[in-house]
Design an enzyme around this catalytic site. Structure first.
Site, short mmCIF file in Angstrom:
data_model
loop_
_atom_site.label_atom_id
_atom_site.label_comp_id
_atom_site.label_asym_id
_atom_site.label_seq_id
_atom_site.Cartn_x
_atom_site.Cartn_y
_atom_site.Cartn_z
N SER A 222 53.97 14.72 96.33
CA SER A 222 55.30 14.39 95.82
C SER A 222 56.39 14.81 96.80
O SER A 222 56.40 14.35 97.93
CB SER A 222 55.48 15.05 94.45
OG SER A 222 56.46 14.36 93.74
N LYS A 226 56.64 13.85 100.79
CA LYS A 226 57.73 13.30 101.61
C LYS A 226 57.83 14.14 102.89
O LYS A 226 57.98 13.62 103.99
CB LYS A 226 59.07 13.37 100.86
CG LYS A 226 59.08 12.75 99.46
CD LYS A 226 60.46 12.91 98.80
CE LYS A 226 60.42 12.92 97.27
NZ LYS A 226 60.06 11.71 96.60
N TRP A 313 57.49 6.01 88.82
CA TRP A 313 58.66 6.64 89.43
C TRP A 313 58.55 6.65 90.96
O TRP A 313 59.55 6.53 91.68
CB TRP A 313 58.78 8.07 88.89
CG TRP A 313 59.99 8.85 89.27
CD1 TRP A 313 60.03 10.02 89.97
CD2 TRP A 313 61.36 8.56 88.94
NE1 TRP A 313 61.32 10.46 90.10
CE2 TRP A 313 62.17 9.59 89.48
CE3 TRP A 313 62.00 7.52 88.24
CZ2 TRP A 313 63.56 9.63 89.35
CZ3 TRP A 313 63.39 7.55 88.12
CH2 TRP A 313 64.14 8.59 88.67
N HIS A 364 51.14 11.02 88.10
CA HIS A 364 51.61 11.80 89.23
C HIS A 364 50.82 13.10 89.37
O HIS A 364 50.79 13.90 88.46
CB HIS A 364 53.08 12.10 88.93
CG HIS A 364 53.90 12.54 90.07
ND1 HIS A 364 54.08 11.77 91.19
CD2 HIS A 364 54.61 13.68 90.28
CE1 HIS A 364 54.88 12.41 92.03
NE2 HIS A 364 55.21 13.58 91.50
C1 GCU Z 1 61.12 14.38 91.04
C2 GCU Z 1 61.75 13.56 92.14
C3 GCU Z 1 60.71 12.91 93.03
C4 GCU Z 1 59.70 13.93 93.49
C5 GCU Z 1 59.14 14.65 92.30
C6 GCU Z 1 58.15 15.77 92.65
O1 GCU Z 1 60.50 13.52 90.12
O2 GCU Z 1 62.59 12.62 91.55
O3 GCU Z 1 61.31 12.31 94.15
O4 GCU Z 1 58.69 13.32 94.25
O5 GCU Z 1 60.18 15.26 91.57
O6 GCU Z 1 58.31 16.43 93.67
O7 GCU Z 1 57.25 16.00 91.83
#
Ligand code: GCU
Length: 387
Positions: A222, A226, A313, A364
């Site tokens: 997540s 990134k 998402w 997720h």
């Molecule tokens: C939030 C955010 C995402 C990210 C996520 C995470 O949902 O909006 O961009 O990837 O947190 O880190 O679990």
């Protein structure tokens, strides 16, 4: 008035594929048309992402030293595993700056047989959720199965490098480099600072005899995915770059505006990116890059995109399309093209040359299913057999 404001505001998210606008992606190759041209083009791409998305990270430290302490732990299957805590001390303009990495190494690792490893960026503070030596099957970091496959896993803790907090992210590493406070448009965000920490693990592998610096995969889940997606581009010592459900600002194409959008992520997490990224809120077509160019910039190394079927998402389709749109760079190096229709079914995997992807059932997360695919992909790419 409120209605007008709502109408003028960019949409913050969309879950309807029919609402994905037409878009044209920036060209991957620019003027490059041979492998010899690629390093120059790659450098341009890196610079664009520094200026428009992630900001400029601190330089590599002039000097970095390591202290280790080890324990032997039981992998639960009769094997012994070394659990090594590495304290990394970086020489910075304001003095020494330390952070830690925890490594689980298979028993056979030695100077004669250095092992490949996975650098797992972890943003959750260790105090909140420590990786336990008595949990070899731990969900996000199953160090038992990873070491059983012959690899090491290094948990790169980044809370002590750049806390995941918009008011404090610059209070550690960035402060040590005098980069805290008001940021220039290309000022370093938290994601780039986290990647900097992962690079220090490669520094460690370069001098640790039992870890192979030529075989290090970088990954994260997540938001840490990134960070890994960008870290793996910036530091070409990483052999494999893995995105685990990284979504917006990670593997997903920003121009699709599916799931989380640039405007939404910038308003919730202003500290992740550089200030210039705000210019693209609801204005994605003005970006001089898109996230497929990071997949491309990994070439000729290996890149892997993991998505989860119910993780709308993060835009699973947009994550896969980044890999597809990186075709021109991988084709320069003789890899076969990947097509949109190669996208795996739920539970499936696709590997084309140096690129791989899977679509895990469920939502997720970083799970055993994902890790099993990474172990297979790494073994194949590194020309090894899974033990
Ligand atoms: C939030 C955010 C995402 C990210 C996520 C995470 O949902 O909006 O961009 O990837 O947190 O880190 O679990």
């Amino acid at each position: 008035l409120m209605l007008l404001a709502a109408l003028a505001a960019p949409p913050e998210f969309n879950y309807d594929e029919a609402e994905v606008p037409d878009y044209t992606l920036p060209d991957v190759l620019g003027d490059a048309d041979s492998p010899e041209d690629w390093p120059g083009r790659r450098a341009e791409i890196v610079r664009l992402f520094e200026q428009h998305v992630y900001g400029v990270a601190p330089p590599a430290p002039e000097k970095v030293t390591f202290e280790t302490r080890s324990k032997t732990v039981d992998a639960g299957d009769g094997r012994e595993v070394e659990w090594r805590t590495v304290t990394i001390t970086n020489q910075t303009p304001s003095g020494p700056f330390t952070h830690e990495v925890e490594v689980f190494l298979p028993a056979g690792a030695s100077a004669k047989k250095p092992v490949g490893s996975f650098a797992l960026i972890r943003y959750t503070p260790r105090s909140k959720d420590p990786i336990a030596p008595d949990e070899p099957e731990r969900g996000y970091c199953p160090w038992g199965p990873i070491t059983a496959a012959g690899y090491a896993v290094a948990v790169v803790y980044v809370d002590d490098v750049a806390p995941d907090d918009k008011t404090r992210f610059d209070s550690k590493l960035l402060k040590a480099y005098g980069m805290d406070g008001e940021r220039p448009l290309d000022g370093c965000g938290a994601l780039a600072a986290w990647g900097w920490a992962a690079s220090r693990f490669v520094d460690y592998c370069e001098q640790a005899e039992d870890l192979d610096a030529g075989r290090v995969a970088v990954l994260g889940h997540s938001r840490a995915g990134k960070a890994a997606w960008w870290a793996g581009v910036r530091d070409d010592r990483f052999s494999i770059v893995i995105s685990n459900n990284s979504g917006c600002g990670g593997a997903a194409l920003s121009r699709r505006r599916f799931g989380e959008t640039v405007a939404r992520i910038n308003s919730s997490f202003p500290h992740w990116f550089c200030p210039q990224f705000d210019a693209y809120n609801g204005n994605e077509d003005a970006l001089p890059i898109d996230q497929h160019m990071l997949a491309a910039a990994v070439a000729p190394r290996a890149v892997y995109v993991a998505s989860a079927a119910e993780d709308a998402w993060a835009d699973p389709r947009g994550e896969f399309l980044s890999l597809v749109e990186a075709n021109p760079a991988f084709e320069l190096f003789g890899d076969p093209a990947l097509r949109p229709e190669d996208r795996p079914e739920v539970g499936g995997t696709v590997v084309r040359g140096r690129r791989g992807s899977h679509l895990r059932p469920g939502g997720h997360g970083l799970e055993r299913f994902d890790w099993d695919r990474y172990l297979e992909f790494a073994a194949a790419y590194w020309g090894e057999e899974i033990k």
